[in-house]
Design an enzyme around this catalytic site. Sequence first.
Site, mmCIF file in Angstrom:
data_model
loop_
_atom_site.group_PDB
_atom_site.id
_atom_site.type_symbol
_atom_site.label_atom_id
_atom_site.label_comp_id
_atom_site.label_asym_id
_atom_site.label_seq_id
_atom_site.Cartn_x
_atom_site.Cartn_y
_atom_site.Cartn_z
ATOM 1 N NE ARG A 107 -2.750 33.324 -29.157
ATOM 2 C CZ ARG A 107 -2.793 34.330 -30.036
ATOM 3 N NH1 ARG A 107 -3.643 34.263 -31.045
ATOM 4 N NH2 ARG A 107 -2.025 35.385 -29.907
ATOM 5 C CG HIS A 134 -2.781 34.846 -36.734
ATOM 6 N ND1 HIS A 134 -3.873 34.133 -36.290
ATOM 7 C CD2 HIS A 134 -2.734 35.971 -35.946
ATOM 8 C CE1 HIS A 134 -4.450 34.776 -35.301
ATOM 9 N NE2 HIS A 134 -3.781 35.888 -35.071
ATOM 10 C CD GLN A 137 -5.836 39.624 -37.196
ATOM 11 O OE1 GLN A 137 -5.878 39.356 -36.001
ATOM 12 N NE2 GLN A 137 -6.566 40.598 -37.740
ATOM 13 C CG ASP A 225 1.984 41.669 -36.237
ATOM 14 O OD1 ASP A 225 1.504 42.204 -35.228
ATOM 15 O OD2 ASP A 225 2.018 40.427 -36.392
ATOM 16 C CB CYS A 266 -3.269 41.510 -36.361
ATOM 17 S SG CYS A 266 -1.644 41.085 -35.692
ATOM 18 N NE ARG A 294 -8.867 36.742 -35.071
ATOM 19 C CZ ARG A 294 -7.881 36.558 -34.189
ATOM 20 N NH1 ARG A 294 -7.028 37.540 -33.933
ATOM 21 N NH2 ARG A 294 -7.757 35.409 -33.564
#
Length: 308
Positions: A107, A134, A137, A225, A266, A294
Amino acid sequence: MNHFLDIHKTDPANLRRIIDQAATMKTARAGRPRGTPDDEQPLAGHMVALIFEKPSTRTRVSFDVGVRQMGGQTMVLSGNDMQLGHGETIADTARVLSRYVDLIMIRTFDESVLIEMAEYASIPVINGLTDRTHPCQIMADILTYEEHRGPIAGKKVVWSGDGNNVCASFLHAAGQFGFDVTFTGPGQLDPEQEWIDLARSKGATVQIERDPHKAADGADLIVTDTWVSMHDAQSARERRHNMLRPYQVDSALMAAAKPDALFMHCLPAHREEEATSEVMDGPQSVIFDEAENRLHAQKAIMRWCLGV
């Protein structure tokens, strides 16, 4: 080498295999304590390095728990622990880690770090997030949508707000899973044209509509988001809030969508900013199923990467 770097870099048949396996593994764990190992232990004897240059809650916990449930072990490393790309080149770090562990999840900030890691590693690498995309996700989001509403193919997804890295991966997924995307947000924050063109080249309809209520008409799913990053200066935060306030997901915006439309975020969320608590805690919200998924989606991704 089965790297999982971005959704558009994995063919649709393998993506479908990952989603289906995630759903199967989730069903098999129903009602069991989180610490209970899976009946299958496909990662027994495997060591997974989890590298975090960016802070994380969901990504760190879900990958760590997923590896342990499948019988593997984790080594959690921060950017400070490794001085990634500073004291040692990324290429050399990739070569060294490949001698110690079986799988790398990273990450990071700059996409080039992920790409170089994958180029020089002799083991699979998973994109846990970059500033540009991402993918893990969105695999969880697709799993969540399909467990509530069936196949996502042919559905209309509306992204409201900032055309950021999560939005980018939705555009990647649109072409691979066969759904359409409407982006609604200020022009300064449009998604990258490259990703819009990519989705369209694969047959997805991608539209940009500045009026959020027009955009939401006929939507099967509305997604948003956070408006600001933890690294943004206060002045930048204020500018972004002013630009994005018309794109808040509230009850009126959800009412413009289909009656059975779902809402996703998310997380982490700034309540009463990008979405109201009324929506986040309402009957159309699946944000905590999304967070749980996830775990299941990433377990299936790791199994695919390792071929186990």
